[in-house]
Design a protein around this motif. Structure first.
Motif, PDB file in Angstrom:
ATOM      1  N   LYS A 183      -9.251   2.237  -3.147  1.00  0.00           N
ATOM      2  CA  LYS A 183     -10.207   3.022  -2.358  1.00  0.00           C
ATOM      3  C   LYS A 183      -9.657   4.400  -2.016  1.00  0.00           C
ATOM      4  CE  LYS A 183     -12.731   2.914   2.048  1.00  0.00           C
ATOM      5  NZ  LYS A 183     -12.965   2.137   3.305  1.00  0.00           N
ATOM      6  N   ASN A 184      -8.336   4.515  -1.865  1.00  0.00           N
ATOM      7  CA  ASN A 184      -7.737   5.735  -1.315  1.00  0.00           C
ATOM      8  C   ASN A 184      -6.852   6.527  -2.274  1.00  0.00           C
ATOM      9  OD1 ASN A 184      -8.759   5.288   1.416  1.00  0.00           O
ATOM     10  ND2 ASN A 184      -7.277   3.612   1.561  1.00  0.00           N
ATOM     11  N   GLN A 229       0.831  -1.207   0.000  1.00  0.00           N
ATOM     12  CA  GLN A 229       0.000   0.000   0.000  1.00  0.00           C
ATOM     13  C   GLN A 229       0.863   1.253   0.000  1.00  0.00           C
ATOM     14  OE1 GLN A 229      -2.643  -0.214   3.364  1.00  0.00           O
ATOM     15  NE2 GLN A 229      -3.698  -2.029   2.615  1.00  0.00           N
ATOM     16  N   PHE A 281      -7.257  -3.462  -2.597  1.00  0.00           N
ATOM     17  CA  PHE A 281      -8.561  -2.929  -2.178  1.00  0.00           C
ATOM     18  C   PHE A 281      -8.398  -1.559  -1.532  1.00  0.00           C
ATOM     19  CE2 PHE A 281      -9.244  -7.636  -1.958  1.00  0.00           C
ATOM     20  CZ  PHE A 281     -10.157  -7.719  -3.002  1.00  0.00           C
ATOM     21  N   ALA A 282      -7.425  -1.434  -0.625  1.00  0.00           N
ATOM     22  CA  ALA A 282      -7.195  -0.142   0.032  1.00  0.00           C
ATOM     23  C   ALA A 282      -6.611   0.871  -0.944  1.00  0.00           C
ATOM     24  CB  ALA A 282      -6.248  -0.323   1.220  1.00  0.00           C
TER      25      ALA A 282
END
Length: 314
Positions: free
Chosen positions: A111-112, A72, A107-108
């Motif tokens: 999303k961000n 991430q 996924f993160a």
């Protein structure tokens, strides 16, 4: 659309290839006793590992692939600002958690990413495509080389991912270890009993070297040769025949757990190079990464190519 590439550090490809194509590397942490190394394909760190001459101690090394949080951070701190899509290629999911970690991190990231891109002055969506090369070490090279070629040819993210997955499915990775006892000790430290004590002692006494193959997410022995040089000759001759028969990707990968000049002096190497030159096949040679040397031992060699289904006889 600007498309980038990120790879797992256990994929053996040359440093100049990484730099030339601006490929990001997801590192692997390696701990041998009190010694710590960061396997990120940096030649200086690989040399530091070899200079420490850890030898037989490396079989008990602890390795830790990039975590979900590490992936991430790599994307949100850098890659979403530089690219509109990134294709991530990892070693086989059956041998490492990195593929699952990238999937979970995606996924993160998806999303961000928007405020990060906006702050960097980039508009539009960001895409991720994750590919399991279903191979290890140099065996991952063909899928990576083809991914780069497809991007340079202006293909769409969907086309790039589909082709990379196709090449991964047809990639063959071969490993030739020098020390069967080391391989057995490493396997046992990871709970793998596939190399028995008797076979390792017998193999050492007779100088028998196994030829191991990685293909479609599975690894196992496909032959045995007396002597490392004869094993290298058998692999080089096999690869030359596959090149002459026609590869799916005009690229062949080699990695070696030592000085590359030692590999270039092995019997059969020069003929393989000439065969590749005649066929227009690029050879990607690289020092084996720290993770590879920890798992198969220093002085080992791996070879990767993509080919139609066939049965290799050694």
């Amino acid at each position: 659309m600007r498309i980038g590439v990120a790879i797992d550090a256990a994929c053996d490809v040359p440093q100049d290839f990484l730099e030339r194509n601006d490929i990001a590397v997801m590192p692997i942490a390696v701990k041998v006793d009190s010694e710590r190394f960061k396997d990120d394909r940096d030649p200086a760190e690989i040399q530091r590992f070899r200079d420490r001459k850890l030898g037989s101690r490396s079989h008990s090394a602890e390795t830790e692939a990039s975590s979900v949080e590490d992936v991430q951070s790599l994307f949100l701190d850098r890659l979403v600002k530089e690219y509109d899509c990134v294709v991530c290629l990892t070693i086989m999911a059956t041998r490492s958690p990195i593929h699952d970690n990238v999937i979970k991190a995606s996924f993160a990231i998806l999303k961000n990413y928007r405020p990060v891109r906006e702050a960097a002055g980039r508009s539009g969506p960001f895409l991720m495509r994750v590919v399991d090369t279903r191979n290890i070490f140099a065996g991952a090279g063909p899928a990576i080389a083809e991914t780069v070629r497809m991007i340079q040819a202006g293909k769409s993210p969907a086309e790039v991912r589909e082709r990379a997955a196709q090449v991964a499915d047809c990639s063959y990775g071969y490993m030739l270890p020098r020390d069967l006892n080391y391989l057995r000790s490493r396997a046992r430290s990871k709970g793998d009993r596939s190399v028995s004590f008797l076979s390792s002692m017998l193999g050492t006494a007779l100088d028998i070297k196994p030829i191991l193959r990685a293909h479609r997410g599975e690894t196992g022995p496909v032959g045995k040769i007396r002597g490392f040089e004869q094993g290298a000759l058998a692999l080089f001759e096999y690869a030359a025949k596959r090149v002459q028969a026609g590869l799916m990707v005009p690229s062949l990968s080699l990695s070696y757990g030592g000085d590359l000049d030692e590999m270039r002096d092995l019997p059969g190497y020069s003929r393989l190079v000439r065969t590749c030159e005649d066929a227009g096949v690029q050879i990607l040679e690289s020092p084996m990464g720290i993770t590879g040397m920890v798992n198969v031992g220093e002085g080992a060699m791996t070879l990767g190519l993509a080919s139609e289904d066939h049965v290799a006889e050694f």
